[in-house]
Motif scaffolding. Structure first.
Motif: not given
Length: 107
Positions: A23-40, A50-60
């Protein structure tokens, strides 16, 4: 040039099997307390861990290729390109999102 090389490398790696999420990227989420970027992505997430509560993928960003994957996700977001993504099938406890294994951009 770096973007082209990363696109070719990631395209070859993921062309061997069907994507877990397209699909197309509908959301990108970053934080100052994590070395990851989440996207949907806009499409349906297949085979969600089962552990994917946010229904997003993480980029380390600290992993090999992490910065390149993030650059491609930003490029896809800005240009409305379709992304095919595959999961590592694992989640970091504090991310609650599956780690991304590889991505492919398509027009």
């Amino acid at each position: 040039m770096r973007l082209v090389a990363a696109t070719l490398l990631l395209s070859c790696a993921s062309s061997l099997h069907a994507a877990d999420w397209t699909g197309t990227v509908s959301e990108i989420r970053v934080s100052t307390v994590s070395p990851a970027v989440l996207f949907r992505l806009s499409g349906k997430l297949e085979n969600k861990a089962r552990c994917n509560e946010y229904e997003m993928y993480a980029i380390d960003l600290g992993s090999p290729g992490g910065e390149s994957v993030f650059e491609l996700i930003k490029y896809a977001y800005l240009n409305g390109l379709t992304v095919q993504a595959n999961s590592l099938r694992t989640c970091a406890v504090y991310w609650k999102a599956e780690g991304v294994k590889d991505i492919t951009l398509a027009r």
